[in-house]
Design a protein around this motif. Structure first.
Motif, PDB file in Angstrom:
ATOM      1  N   MET A 165       1.008  -1.348  -0.325  1.00 23.94           N
ATOM      2  CA  MET A 165       0.126  -0.419   0.267  1.00 23.94           C
ATOM      3  C   MET A 165       0.883   1.409  -0.159  1.00 23.94           C
ATOM      4  O   MET A 165       0.416   2.356   0.124  1.00 23.94           O
ATOM      5  CB  MET A 165      -0.681   0.470   1.535  1.00 23.94           C
ATOM      6  N   ASP A 166       2.091   1.444   0.286  1.00 20.41           N
ATOM      7  CA  ASP A 166       2.768   1.777   0.501  1.00 20.41           C
ATOM      8  C   ASP A 166       3.502   2.516  -1.194  1.00 20.41           C
ATOM      9  O   ASP A 166       4.571   3.578  -1.626  1.00 20.41           O
ATOM     10  CB  ASP A 166       4.264   1.629   1.558  1.00 20.41           C
ATOM     11  N   ASP A 167       3.128   1.915  -1.853  1.00 15.72           N
ATOM     12  CA  ASP A 167       3.727   2.447  -3.092  1.00 15.72           C
ATOM     13  C   ASP A 167       2.317   3.041  -3.945  1.00 15.72           C
ATOM     14  O   ASP A 167       1.784   3.433  -3.650  1.00 15.72           O
ATOM     15  CB  ASP A 167       3.501   0.711  -4.064  1.00 15.72           C
ATOM     16  N   PRO A 168       3.286   4.688  -4.048  1.00 17.95           N
ATOM     17  CA  PRO A 168       3.119   5.941  -4.806  1.00 17.95           C
ATOM     18  C   PRO A 168       2.466   5.823  -6.337  1.00 17.95           C
ATOM     19  O   PRO A 168       1.584   6.504  -6.125  1.00 17.95           O
ATOM     20  CB  PRO A 168       3.866   6.787  -4.571  1.00 17.95           C
ATOM     21  N   ALA A 169       2.837   4.688  -6.581  1.00 14.77           N
ATOM     22  CA  ALA A 169       1.851   4.164  -7.937  1.00 14.77           C
ATOM     23  C   ALA A 169       0.836   3.708  -8.111  1.00 14.77           C
ATOM     24  O   ALA A 169      -0.263   3.198  -8.980  1.00 14.77           O
ATOM     25  CB  ALA A 169       2.811   3.927  -9.273  1.00 14.77           C
ATOM     26  N   LEU A 170       0.299   2.745  -6.802  1.00 15.24           N
ATOM     27  CA  LEU A 170      -0.731   2.042  -6.489  1.00 15.24           C
ATOM     28  C   LEU A 170      -1.736   2.967  -7.123  1.00 15.24           C
ATOM     29  O   LEU A 170      -2.294   3.809  -6.594  1.00 15.24           O
ATOM     30  CB  LEU A 170      -1.108   1.751  -5.171  1.00 15.24           C
ATOM     31  N   SER A 171      -2.717   2.947  -7.651  1.00 15.99           N
ATOM     32  CA  SER A 171      -4.083   2.381  -8.557  1.00 15.99           C
ATOM     33  C   SER A 171      -5.249   3.159  -6.679  1.00 15.99           C
ATOM     34  O   SER A 171      -5.100   2.196  -5.643  1.00 15.99           O
ATOM     35  CB  SER A 171      -4.763   1.919  -9.825  1.00 15.99           C
ATOM     36  N   LEU A 172      -5.930   4.007  -6.997  1.00 19.01           N
ATOM     37  CA  LEU A 172      -7.232   4.119  -6.048  1.00 19.01           C
ATOM     38  C   LEU A 172      -7.524   2.217  -5.639  1.00 19.01           C
ATOM     39  O   LEU A 172      -8.236   2.182  -4.273  1.00 19.01           O
ATOM     40  CB  LEU A 172      -8.025   4.676  -6.608  1.00 19.01           C
ATOM     41  N   GLU A 173      -7.999   1.427  -6.464  1.00 14.32           N
ATOM     42  CA  GLU A 173      -8.963   0.511  -6.987  1.00 14.32           C
ATOM     43  C   GLU A 173      -7.152  -0.452  -6.112  1.00 14.32           C
ATOM     44  O   GLU A 173      -8.335  -1.022  -4.593  1.00 14.32           O
ATOM     45  CB  GLU A 173      -9.911   0.028  -8.258  1.00 14.32           C
ATOM     46  N   PRO A 206     -12.229  14.677  -2.590  1.00 15.08           N
ATOM     47  CA  PRO A 206     -12.104  15.866  -2.928  1.00 15.08           C
ATOM     48  C   PRO A 206     -10.190  15.468  -3.333  1.00 15.08           C
ATOM     49  O   PRO A 206      -9.921  15.888  -3.895  1.00 15.08           O
ATOM     50  CB  PRO A 206     -11.755  17.536  -2.201  1.00 15.08           C
ATOM     51  N   ASP A 207      -9.922  14.576  -2.468  1.00 15.55           N
ATOM     52  CA  ASP A 207      -8.317  14.383  -2.369  1.00 15.55           C
ATOM     53  C   ASP A 207      -7.761  12.756  -1.347  1.00 15.55           C
ATOM     54  O   ASP A 207      -7.515  13.345  -0.725  1.00 15.55           O
ATOM     55  CB  ASP A 207      -7.294  15.873  -1.214  1.00 15.55           C
ATOM     56  N   TRP A 208      -8.164  12.453  -2.681  1.00 15.58           N
ATOM     57  CA  TRP A 208      -7.555  11.421  -2.438  1.00 15.58           C
ATOM     58  C   TRP A 208      -6.044  10.693  -1.921  1.00 15.58           C
ATOM     59  O   TRP A 208      -6.005  10.131  -1.129  1.00 15.58           O
ATOM     60  CB  TRP A 208      -8.137  10.103  -3.720  1.00 15.58           C
ATOM     61  N   SER A 209      -5.598  11.544  -1.751  1.00 15.48           N
ATOM     62  CA  SER A 209      -3.618  11.351  -1.997  1.00 15.48           C
ATOM     63  C   SER A 209      -3.942  11.688  -0.361  1.00 15.48           C
ATOM     64  O   SER A 209      -2.923  11.232  -0.293  1.00 15.48           O
ATOM     65  CB  SER A 209      -3.279  12.474  -2.429  1.00 15.48           C
ATOM     66  N   ALA A 210      -4.184  12.948  -0.209  1.00 14.18           N
ATOM     67  CA  ALA A 210      -4.159  13.289   1.626  1.00 14.18           C
ATOM     68  C   ALA A 210      -4.854  12.081   2.434  1.00 14.18           C
ATOM     69  O   ALA A 210      -3.959  11.497   3.468  1.00 14.18           O
ATOM     70  CB  ALA A 210      -4.878  14.115   1.860  1.00 14.18           C
ATOM     71  N   SER A 270     -16.142   3.370  -5.421  1.00 15.83           N
ATOM     72  CA  SER A 270     -17.683   4.911  -5.902  1.00 15.83           C
ATOM     73  C   SER A 270     -17.851   5.973  -4.746  1.00 15.83           C
ATOM     74  O   SER A 270     -17.359   7.143  -4.945  1.00 15.83           O
ATOM     75  CB  SER A 270     -18.729   4.113  -5.946  1.00 15.83           C
ATOM     76  N   ARG A 271     -17.316   5.243  -3.084  1.00 14.28           N
ATOM     77  CA  ARG A 271     -17.203   6.511  -2.566  1.00 14.28           C
ATOM     78  C   ARG A 271     -15.253   7.016  -2.402  1.00 14.28           C
ATOM     79  O   ARG A 271     -15.573   8.528  -2.300  1.00 14.28           O
ATOM     80  CB  ARG A 271     -17.424   5.961  -1.493  1.00 14.28           C
ATOM     81  N   ALA A 272     -14.693   6.245  -2.759  1.00 12.97           N
ATOM     82  CA  ALA A 272     -13.744   7.199  -2.838  1.00 12.97           C
ATOM     83  C   ALA A 272     -13.094   8.235  -4.185  1.00 12.97           C
ATOM     84  O   ALA A 272     -12.201   9.055  -3.769  1.00 12.97           O
ATOM     85  CB  ALA A 272     -12.573   6.008  -2.501  1.00 12.97           C
TER      86      ALA A 272
END
Length: 226
Positions: free
Chosen positions: A128-136, A181-185, A175-177
């Motif tokens: 999960m620490d991988d910054p390139a990981l997609s939201l899904e 407004p700011d998934w990264s944060a 869908s909720r995620a």
């Protein structure tokens, strides 16, 4: 009694008696139909129902994995039932939150560090620490971490329910995620909270782990409530 009920009762009785075990093959179609006194057409329909419920797996061919085997995969049946509940709008975001809170805080409060698979849990956190990981992909790993952590409570029904819930609400969770407004944060905060829960569970501080999990689940629920 319907044919699939008769077959299910027979399988249950055979498992309870120890005459059959998970991974064993069922008798051939003709023999089983005669044993249960049902037609072969009715038996085939019953077997299809049981396969959909995750009780058996049917494979064609002549190899070692062919035939009808007992799998007893309860997550599959529970997932189907939960999917129907979600599809009919009888289950809402608040209901999912309440069930998660109930199951996960109980599991944390009753956890035993000797029973946890901390290598697997740690591996999930690292991925999960991988910054390139997609939201899904992040949410998939997130859910797997929660299920893995719950197994330290040594209550297989809790982890089974959580696994079924994980599978059935995945699209809803995504869908909720995506509406945030700011998934990264958000994902950065979730990583930190997961780490804190992991450390508390692994250290055997069940009370602290339950508090952290309640805060974690409640916080994300409030953030995605709109």
């Amino acid at each position: 009694m319907k044919a699939h009920e008769a077959v299910m009762k027979w399988v249950t009785d055979e498992l309870t008696s120890g005459r059959l075990h998970i991974g064993d093959r069922l008798p051939g179609e003709r023999q089983l139909a005669e044993t249960l006194q049902v037609s072969r057409n009715s038996l085939r329909e019953a077997l299809r129902v049981l396969e959909a419920l995750g009780t058996i797996r049917t494979s064609t061919g002549s190899g070692p994995q062919s035939g009808t085997m007992i799998t007893a995969d309860p997550e599959q049946a529970l997932t189907l039932a939960l999917n129907l509940q979600l599809a009919t709008s009888h289950v809402g975001h608040d209901h999912i939150y309440e069930v998660r809170l109930l199951l996960e805080t109980w599991a944390a409060a009753h956890s035993d560090p000797e029973l946890g698979d901390w290598e697997q849990a740690g591996h999930l956190l690292e991925r999960m620490d991988d910054p390139a990981l997609s939201l899904e992909d992040f949410l998939q790993l997130d859910a797997e971490f929660h299920v893995t952590a719950s197994r330290s409570a040594a209550n297989p029904l809790i982890s089974t329910l959580m696994e079924a819930l994980r599978l059935s609400i995945f699209d809803h969770t995504v869908s909720r995620a995506k509406a945030l407004p700011d998934w990264s944060a958000t994902s950065e905060r979730l990583r930190a909270e997961h780490r804190a829960v992991y450390e508390a569970l692994r250290a055997g501080d069940a009370e602290e782990a339950a508090i952290l999990l309640e805060r974690h689940i409640r916080g994300y629920y409030l953030e995605t409530q709109a």
